[in-house]
Scaffold this motif. Structure first.
Motif, short mmCIF file in Angstrom:
data_model
loop_
_atom_site.label_atom_id
_atom_site.label_comp_id
_atom_site.label_asym_id
_atom_site.label_seq_id
_atom_site.Cartn_x
_atom_site.Cartn_y
_atom_site.Cartn_z
N ASN A 1 -15.82 69.36 -57.11
CA ASN A 1 -16.71 68.63 -56.21
C ASN A 1 -16.07 67.28 -55.86
O ASN A 1 -16.48 66.23 -56.37
CB ASN A 1 -18.08 68.43 -56.86
N PRO A 2 -15.06 67.28 -54.98
CA PRO A 2 -14.36 66.03 -54.65
C PRO A 2 -15.26 64.97 -54.03
O PRO A 2 -15.04 63.77 -54.22
CB PRO A 2 -13.27 66.48 -53.68
N GLU A 3 -16.29 65.38 -53.31
CA GLU A 3 -17.20 64.40 -52.70
C GLU A 3 -17.95 63.63 -53.78
O GLU A 3 -18.09 62.41 -53.70
CB GLU A 3 -18.19 65.10 -51.77
N ALA B 1 -16.94 63.16 -56.85
CA ALA B 1 -15.96 62.31 -57.53
C ALA B 1 -15.73 61.02 -56.74
O ALA B 1 -15.70 59.92 -57.32
CB ALA B 1 -14.65 63.06 -57.71
N HIS B 2 -15.59 61.13 -55.43
CA HIS B 2 -15.37 59.95 -54.59
C HIS B 2 -16.58 59.04 -54.62
O HIS B 2 -16.45 57.81 -54.76
CB HIS B 2 -15.07 60.39 -53.17
N ASN B 3 -17.78 59.62 -54.49
CA ASN B 3 -18.99 58.80 -54.42
C ASN B 3 -19.28 58.09 -55.75
O ASN B 3 -19.70 56.93 -55.76
CB ASN B 3 -20.18 59.67 -54.02
N ILE B 4 -19.06 58.79 -56.87
CA ILE B 4 -19.35 58.16 -58.15
C ILE B 4 -18.31 57.11 -58.47
O ILE B 4 -18.61 56.08 -59.10
CB ILE B 4 -19.46 59.21 -59.28
N ALA B 5 -17.08 57.30 -58.01
CA ALA B 5 -16.04 56.28 -58.23
C ALA B 5 -16.40 54.99 -57.51
O ALA B 5 -16.04 53.90 -57.95
CB ALA B 5 -14.68 56.79 -57.75
N GLY B 6 -17.12 55.10 -56.41
CA GLY B 6 -17.54 53.91 -55.67
C GLY B 6 -18.55 53.07 -56.42
O GLY B 6 -18.74 51.89 -56.11
N LEU B 7 -19.21 53.67 -57.43
CA LEU B 7 -20.18 52.93 -58.23
C LEU B 7 -19.57 52.34 -59.49
O LEU B 7 -20.13 51.43 -60.08
CB LEU B 7 -21.33 53.85 -58.63
N VAL C 1 -12.83 57.99 -63.42
CA VAL C 1 -13.38 59.18 -62.77
C VAL C 1 -12.22 60.08 -62.40
O VAL C 1 -11.31 59.67 -61.68
CB VAL C 1 -14.21 58.82 -61.53
N TRP C 2 -12.27 61.32 -62.89
CA TRP C 2 -11.21 62.28 -62.63
C TRP C 2 -11.67 63.34 -61.64
O TRP C 2 -12.77 63.89 -61.76
CB TRP C 2 -10.80 62.97 -63.93
N ARG C 3 -10.83 63.62 -60.65
CA ARG C 3 -11.08 64.72 -59.72
C ARG C 3 -10.29 65.93 -60.21
O ARG C 3 -9.05 65.91 -60.27
CB ARG C 3 -10.67 64.35 -58.30
N ILE C 4 -11.02 66.99 -60.57
CA ILE C 4 -10.40 68.22 -61.05
C ILE C 4 -10.65 69.29 -60.00
O ILE C 4 -11.80 69.61 -59.68
CB ILE C 4 -10.98 68.63 -62.41
N GLN C 5 -9.59 69.82 -59.46
CA GLN C 5 -9.68 70.71 -58.31
C GLN C 5 -10.49 71.97 -58.62
O GLN C 5 -11.33 72.39 -57.83
CB GLN C 5 -8.28 71.09 -57.83
#
Length: 316
Positions: free
Chosen positions: A45-47, A49-55, A67-71
């Motif tokens: 769920n890359p979206e 990951a991106h949104n939570i990294a913004g917080l 925050v890790w993005r796992i494909q």
């Protein structure tokens, strides 16, 4: 006395941002200013990951938050990636599901549970919310267990799991059951008997889960999918028992996928499988679906840390 830092792994995939943020916040608060590395493993769920990294911008100076993005979208794969790539060999590893909120004293309670059980290789919290929570809580306290929502594995055991090459089969539903079984067998079924004392069940290590929204088609569909996963879990438990207890094979020799695990058991024990399918027809349907291998090529892609964008909000 040197106090080891906490290593926290939060595994998430389908949570919304507010739910996952609440989980992260509760984990940081439960660390109580003790040095900690909190790794949020967002799989498939890359979206999110991106949104939570913004917080994830304002955290205590004692805490490192990544925050890790796992494909590949798969909890077992995310667990494997943490054990073999992400865990920094620094302290016991605490695992959380991304939709829970731990109580402030839960991590300390796990520590206390381990301190009174030197033979334990890990520790587990117990549920207090949900329709089956009271029954499951009583069962775990009397017979042992290992709960996936909140558990801990000692640093030395983590190192042994990494060195042995043990990995959970991809696509596995009962990740906690399999991990718990491996711990209760002391990582070596050929040399050890099952001993529930190898996991400390800690009644004071608890968490909360946000209540389900009103009944909707999405929730009904979600419940149906849970029923299918539970039926798959029945098959997995039979197959894992055959591998670890009946045959006494090493954990790292488990098939690499749930597909291979379940189909291997059906092939080896067709009479047992037939009896199970007659008793639980949903298991037969799930077994039929598992005959088709899944594409796991994305599991070869290494996880990456998601950089936080320009500061917007605080997680704490």
């Amino acid at each position: 006395m040197i106090v080891e830092p906490r290593s926290i792994a939060i595994i998430a995939s389908r949570e919304d941002v507010s739910t996952l943020a609440a989980c992260i916040r509760s984990a940081i608060q439960a660390c109580k200013d003790r040095r900690a590395v909190v790794d949020v493993l967002v799989n498939g769920n890359p979206e999110l990951a991106h949104n939570i990294a913004g917080l994830c911008v304002d955290v205590p100076p004692t805490c490192v938050l990544r925050v890790w993005r796992i494909q590949q979208g798969d909890k077992a794969h995310a667990w494997n990636e943490y054990v073999h790539r992400i865990w920094a060999s620094d302290g016991d590893a605490i695992f959380l599901d991304g939709y829970v909120e731990v109580e402030p004293d839960s991590f300390d309670a796990l520590d206390r549970g381990l301190a009174t059980a030197p033979e334990a290789q890990g520790a587990t919290g117990v549920p207090t919310c949900g329709r089956s929570a009271l029954h499951l809580r009583a069962l775990m306290l009397s017979e042992g267990g290992f709960h996936g929502n909140l558990n801990l594995i000692r640093a030395g055991v983590m190192a042994k799991l990494r060195a042995s090459g043990f990995r959970l089969p991809l696509g596995l539903y009962r990740t906690d059951s399999v991990t718990g079984a491996v711990l209760m067998l002391g990582l070596d079924p050929a040399a050890n008997h099952w001993d529930r004392r190898r996991i400390a069940v800690v009644p004071d290590a608890i968490w909360n889960v946000r209540s389900m929204e009103r009944i909707t088609f999405k929730n009904i569909l979600g419940q149906w999918k849970r029923m299918l996963r539970q039926a798959q879990g029945v098959l997995e438990n039979r197959a894992v028992r055959e591998h670890l207890i009946v045959r006494g094979l090493a954990p790292h020799l488990l098939p690499s996928t749930a597909h291979g695990l379940v189909n291997g058991w059906i092939t080896a024990q067709p009479a047992q499988a037939r009896r199970l399918f007659i008793k639980q027809p949903l298991c037969a349907w799930v077994a039929w679906r598992l005959r088709v291998p899944r594409d796991w090529s994305a599991a070869d892609i290494a996880p990456v840390v998601v950089p936080a964008p320009v500061k917007r909000h605080s997680i704490v």
